[in-house]
Design an enzyme around this catalytic site. Structure first.
Site, PDB file in Angstrom:
ATOM      1  N   ALA A  15       0.802  -1.230   0.000  1.00  0.00           N
ATOM      2  CA  ALA A  15       0.000   0.000   0.000  1.00  0.00           C
ATOM      3  C   ALA A  15       0.833   1.277   0.000  1.00  0.00           C
ATOM      4  O   ALA A  15       0.296   2.360   0.193  1.00  0.00           O
ATOM      5  CB  ALA A  15      -0.954  -0.008   1.190  1.00  0.00           C
ATOM      6  N   SER A  16       2.137   1.173  -0.247  1.00  0.00           N
ATOM      7  CA  SER A  16       2.941   2.396  -0.227  1.00  0.00           C
ATOM      8  C   SER A  16       2.658   3.295  -1.430  1.00  0.00           C
ATOM      9  O   SER A  16       2.906   4.492  -1.389  1.00  0.00           O
ATOM     10  CB  SER A  16       4.429   2.039  -0.186  1.00  0.00           C
ATOM     11  OG  SER A  16       4.716   1.029  -1.121  1.00  0.00           O
ATOM     12  N   ASP A  65       8.107  -8.537   2.617  1.00  0.00           N
ATOM     13  CA  ASP A  65       8.023  -9.012   1.244  1.00  0.00           C
ATOM     14  C   ASP A  65       6.861 -10.001   1.150  1.00  0.00           C
ATOM     15  O   ASP A  65       6.873 -11.045   1.804  1.00  0.00           O
ATOM     16  CB  ASP A  65       9.349  -9.698   0.860  1.00  0.00           C
ATOM     17  CG  ASP A  65       9.383 -10.089  -0.601  1.00  0.00           C
ATOM     18  OD1 ASP A  65       8.317 -10.078  -1.257  1.00  0.00           O
ATOM     19  OD2 ASP A  65      10.488 -10.407  -1.093  1.00  0.00           O
ATOM     20  N   SER A 144      -6.889  -8.787 -12.147  1.00  0.00           N
ATOM     21  CA  SER A 144      -6.778  -7.883 -13.300  1.00  0.00           C
ATOM     22  C   SER A 144      -7.653  -8.441 -14.414  1.00  0.00           C
ATOM     23  O   SER A 144      -7.841  -9.660 -14.506  1.00  0.00           O
ATOM     24  CB  SER A 144      -5.324  -7.837 -13.780  1.00  0.00           C
ATOM     25  OG  SER A 144      -5.252  -7.247 -15.063  1.00  0.00           O
ATOM     26  N   TYR A 157       1.840 -12.801 -16.016  1.00  0.00           N
ATOM     27  CA  TYR A 157       0.889 -11.945 -15.282  1.00  0.00           C
ATOM     28  C   TYR A 157      -0.536 -12.483 -15.427  1.00  0.00           C
ATOM     29  O   TYR A 157      -1.282 -12.593 -14.444  1.00  0.00           O
ATOM     30  CB  TYR A 157       0.999 -10.525 -15.834  1.00  0.00           C
ATOM     31  CG  TYR A 157       0.221  -9.473 -15.086  1.00  0.00           C
ATOM     32  CD1 TYR A 157       0.674  -8.984 -13.852  1.00  0.00           C
ATOM     33  CD2 TYR A 157      -0.958  -8.938 -15.605  1.00  0.00           C
ATOM     34  CE1 TYR A 157      -0.034  -8.002 -13.180  1.00  0.00           C
ATOM     35  CE2 TYR A 157      -1.671  -7.954 -14.944  1.00  0.00           C
ATOM     36  CZ  TYR A 157      -1.202  -7.488 -13.727  1.00  0.00           C
ATOM     37  OH  TYR A 157      -1.906  -6.506 -13.048  1.00  0.00           O
ATOM     38  N   ALA A 159      -1.502 -15.526 -16.085  1.00  0.00           N
ATOM     39  CA  ALA A 159      -1.639 -16.789 -15.344  1.00  0.00           C
ATOM     40  C   ALA A 159      -1.788 -16.510 -13.849  1.00  0.00           C
ATOM     41  O   ALA A 159      -2.615 -17.115 -13.164  1.00  0.00           O
ATOM     42  CB  ALA A 159      -0.431 -17.680 -15.600  1.00  0.00           C
ATOM     43  N   LYS A 161      -2.947 -13.809 -12.402  1.00  0.00           N
ATOM     44  CA  LYS A 161      -4.208 -13.136 -12.077  1.00  0.00           C
ATOM     45  C   LYS A 161      -5.411 -14.050 -12.304  1.00  0.00           C
ATOM     46  O   LYS A 161      -6.407 -13.967 -11.575  1.00  0.00           O
ATOM     47  CB  LYS A 161      -4.334 -11.842 -12.894  1.00  0.00           C
ATOM     48  CG  LYS A 161      -3.283 -10.782 -12.531  1.00  0.00           C
ATOM     49  CD  LYS A 161      -3.387 -10.349 -11.078  1.00  0.00           C
ATOM     50  CE  LYS A 161      -2.505  -9.155 -10.748  1.00  0.00           C
ATOM     51  NZ  LYS A 161      -2.610  -8.741  -9.344  1.00  0.00           N
ATOM     52  N   ILE A 190      -5.439   1.333 -15.194  1.00  0.00           N
ATOM     53  CA  ILE A 190      -5.495   2.307 -14.099  1.00  0.00           C
ATOM     54  C   ILE A 190      -4.185   3.098 -14.063  1.00  0.00           C
ATOM     55  O   ILE A 190      -3.100   2.523 -14.178  1.00  0.00           O
ATOM     56  CB  ILE A 190      -5.692   1.579 -12.738  1.00  0.00           C
ATOM     57  CG1 ILE A 190      -6.880   0.595 -12.789  1.00  0.00           C
ATOM     58  CG2 ILE A 190      -5.864   2.591 -11.605  1.00  0.00           C
ATOM     59  CD1 ILE A 190      -8.237   1.196 -13.069  1.00  0.00           C
TER      60      ILE A 190
HETATM   61  P1  NAP Z   1       2.314  -0.123  -8.329  1.00  0.00           P
HETATM   62  O1  NAP Z   1       1.972   1.294  -8.542  1.00  0.00           O
HETATM   63  O2  NAP Z   1       3.506  -0.708  -9.001  1.00  0.00           O
HETATM   64  O3  NAP Z   1       2.417  -0.387  -6.744  1.00  0.00           O
HETATM   65  C1  NAP Z   1       2.682  -1.685  -6.275  1.00  0.00           C
HETATM   66  C2  NAP Z   1       2.624  -1.713  -4.776  1.00  0.00           C
HETATM   67  O4  NAP Z   1       2.820  -3.068  -4.365  1.00  0.00           O
HETATM   68  C3  NAP Z   1       3.707  -0.884  -4.116  1.00  0.00           C
HETATM   69  O5  NAP Z   1       3.194  -0.330  -2.928  1.00  0.00           O
HETATM   70  C4  NAP Z   1       4.786  -1.926  -3.795  1.00  0.00           C
HETATM   71  O6  NAP Z   1       5.570  -1.642  -2.645  1.00  0.00           O
HETATM   72  C5  NAP Z   1       3.925  -3.133  -3.475  1.00  0.00           C
HETATM   73  N1  NAP Z   1       4.630  -4.398  -3.677  1.00  0.00           N
HETATM   74  C6  NAP Z   1       5.071  -4.941  -4.836  1.00  0.00           C
HETATM   75  N2  NAP Z   1       5.655  -6.122  -4.596  1.00  0.00           N
HETATM   76  C7  NAP Z   1       5.581  -6.323  -3.253  1.00  0.00           C
HETATM   77  C8  NAP Z   1       6.003  -7.352  -2.403  1.00  0.00           C
HETATM   78  N3  NAP Z   1       6.634  -8.436  -2.857  1.00  0.00           N
HETATM   79  N4  NAP Z   1       5.770  -7.233  -1.066  1.00  0.00           N
HETATM   80  C9  NAP Z   1       5.122  -6.149  -0.574  1.00  0.00           C
HETATM   81  N5  NAP Z   1       4.695  -5.137  -1.338  1.00  0.00           N
HETATM   82  C10 NAP Z   1       4.926  -5.226  -2.671  1.00  0.00           C
HETATM   83  O7  NAP Z   1       1.105  -1.078  -8.772  1.00  0.00           O
HETATM   84  P2  NAP Z   1      -0.471  -0.772  -8.878  1.00  0.00           P
HETATM   85  O8  NAP Z   1      -0.746  -0.347 -10.256  1.00  0.00           O
HETATM   86  O9  NAP Z   1      -0.903   0.059  -7.738  1.00  0.00           O
HETATM   87  O10 NAP Z   1      -1.032  -2.262  -8.731  1.00  0.00           O
HETATM   88  C11 NAP Z   1      -1.589  -2.748  -7.521  1.00  0.00           C
HETATM   89  C12 NAP Z   1      -2.307  -4.052  -7.825  1.00  0.00           C
HETATM   90  O11 NAP Z   1      -3.304  -3.825  -8.808  1.00  0.00           O
HETATM   91  C13 NAP Z   1      -1.380  -5.126  -8.409  1.00  0.00           C
HETATM   92  O12 NAP Z   1      -1.759  -6.392  -7.905  1.00  0.00           O
HETATM   93  C14 NAP Z   1      -1.669  -5.049  -9.893  1.00  0.00           C
HETATM   94  O13 NAP Z   1      -1.393  -6.255 -10.549  1.00  0.00           O
HETATM   95  C15 NAP Z   1      -3.145  -4.709  -9.886  1.00  0.00           C
HETATM   96  N6  NAP Z   1      -3.599  -4.102 -11.123  1.00  0.00           N
HETATM   97  C16 NAP Z   1      -3.113  -2.898 -11.544  1.00  0.00           C
HETATM   98  C17 NAP Z   1      -3.588  -2.356 -12.743  1.00  0.00           C
HETATM   99  C18 NAP Z   1      -3.117  -1.023 -13.289  1.00  0.00           C
HETATM  100  O14 NAP Z   1      -3.526  -0.679 -14.402  1.00  0.00           O
HETATM  101  N7  NAP Z   1      -2.315  -0.272 -12.564  1.00  0.00           N
HETATM  102  C19 NAP Z   1      -4.531  -3.062 -13.490  1.00  0.00           C
HETATM  103  C20 NAP Z   1      -4.986  -4.272 -13.033  1.00  0.00           C
HETATM  104  C21 NAP Z   1      -4.528  -4.778 -11.840  1.00  0.00           C
HETATM  105  P3  NAP Z   1       6.960  -0.805  -2.742  1.00  0.00           P
HETATM  106  O15 NAP Z   1       6.588   0.580  -3.161  1.00  0.00           O
HETATM  107  O16 NAP Z   1       7.518  -0.833  -1.371  1.00  0.00           O
HETATM  108  O17 NAP Z   1       7.795  -1.502  -3.778  1.00  0.00           O
END
Ligand code: NAP
Length: 249
Positions: A15-16, A65, A144, A157, A159, A161, A190
């Site tokens: 959630a960072s 992690d 996703s 990805y 697979a 999801k 998004i």
């Molecule tokens: P993002 O901006 O890259 O942020 C990812 C977040 O996950 C960051 O807070 C990161 O922490 C954390 N993270 C990644 N790997 C981790 C791990 N091993 N342990 C703990 N924390 C971890 O991604 P987002 O776009 O917000 O995506 C969030 C979720 O939505 C994901 O599951 C993604 O697949 C899904 N999603 C996103 C989209 C899109 O269009 N953006 C579409 C469909 C689904 P750090 O900052 O500390 O690295």
């Protein structure tokens, strides 16, 4: 009905930044205490913790992690000792390592499956006992639309999801008798750092292919999570809710 999560505790992974951050803020806004994890973004995590606290709820940032089963157990133990319970788990942490199958390494495959799918197993397993004992729980997995429709260059990805959707339905059936509801949210395109990395031309093509003709916001995904976490969704389990502007219909 006014949506209130007052007295509830939510645990949000990753959630960072991005969608996870918006989810943590939305649930806190509704009154829930929030524990959340991050992997590397220390400063952003501490800033979020302060922001959540200023909303009048308790907040706990935990570096962990999501791939690690033992770290998941530690996070849940710390959350339980700080807040007494976990009512809502949001498995949000996720990554991409996009490339065509012909070029995809075993490491790229394993990393994405571990971060996106095993992570959800880790946290769900870690919270289940206490949720079963309290006869109440909501588990929300951020999948996703790529898990529904596939995408060239994202076999790992897609697979992970799609696996998450199957996992959601299986645990929804296993845990329903204990009043634990499990659902998935499937965002489309998004605006976050995850999608920022893609070329502008590809972004334009994507937006043109969306019926609502725009990308979505992290807050729009968070609204769907709030709904599924709230009493308004008390008869919904095993569902996968698309938040995609119609992209995958
Ligand atoms: P993002 O901006 O890259 O942020 C990812 C977040 O996950 C960051 O807070 C990161 O922490 C954390 N993270 C990644 N790997 C981790 C791990 N091993 N342990 C703990 N924390 C971890 O991604 P987002 O776009 O917000 O995506 C969030 C979720 O939505 C994901 O599951 C993604 O697949 C899904 N999603 C996103 C989209 C899109 O269009 N953006 C579409 C469909 C689904 P750090 O900052 O500390 O690295």
């Amino acid at each position: 009905m006014q949506v209130s999560l007052s007295g509830k505790t939510a645990l949000v992974t990753g959630a960072s930044r991005g969608i996870g951050r918006a989810i943590a803020k939305r649930l806190a806004d509704a009154g829930a205490n929030i524990a959340f994890t991050y992997k590397a973004s220390e400063e952003k995590a501490h800033a979020l913790q302060q922001e959540l606290t200023s909303l009048g709820v308790k907040a706990l940032a935990l570096k962990a992690d999501a791939v690690s089963f033992s770290e998941a157990q530690t996070v849940v133990d710390k959350t339980l000792s700080a807040f007494g319970s976990v009512h809502i788990l949001v498995n949000n942490a996720g990554i991409t390592r996009d490339t065509l199958l012909m070029r995809m390494s075993e490491a790229q495959w394993d990393e994405v499956i571990a971060n996106n799918l095993k992570s959800a197993f880790n946290y769900t397993k870690a919270v289940t006992r206490s949720m079963m004992q309290q006869r109440e729980g909501r588990i929300i997995n951020i999948t996703s639309i790529i898990g529904l429709v596939g995408n060239a260059g994202q076999a790992n990805y897609a697979a992970s999801k799609a696996g998450l959707i199957g996992f959601t339905k299986a645990i929804a059936k296993e845990l329903a008798s204990r009043n634990i509801l499990a659902n998935a949210v499937a965002p489309g395109w998004i605006d976050t750092e995850m999608t920022d990395a893609l070329a502008d031309e590809l972004k334009k093509q994507m937006e043109a292919s969306i019926p609502l003709k725009r990308s979505g916001t992290a807050e729009e995904v968070a609204n769907a999570v709030l709904f599924l976490a709230s009493p308004l969704a008390s008869y919904i389990t095993g569902e996968c809710l698309r938040v995609d502007g119609g992209m995958a219909m």
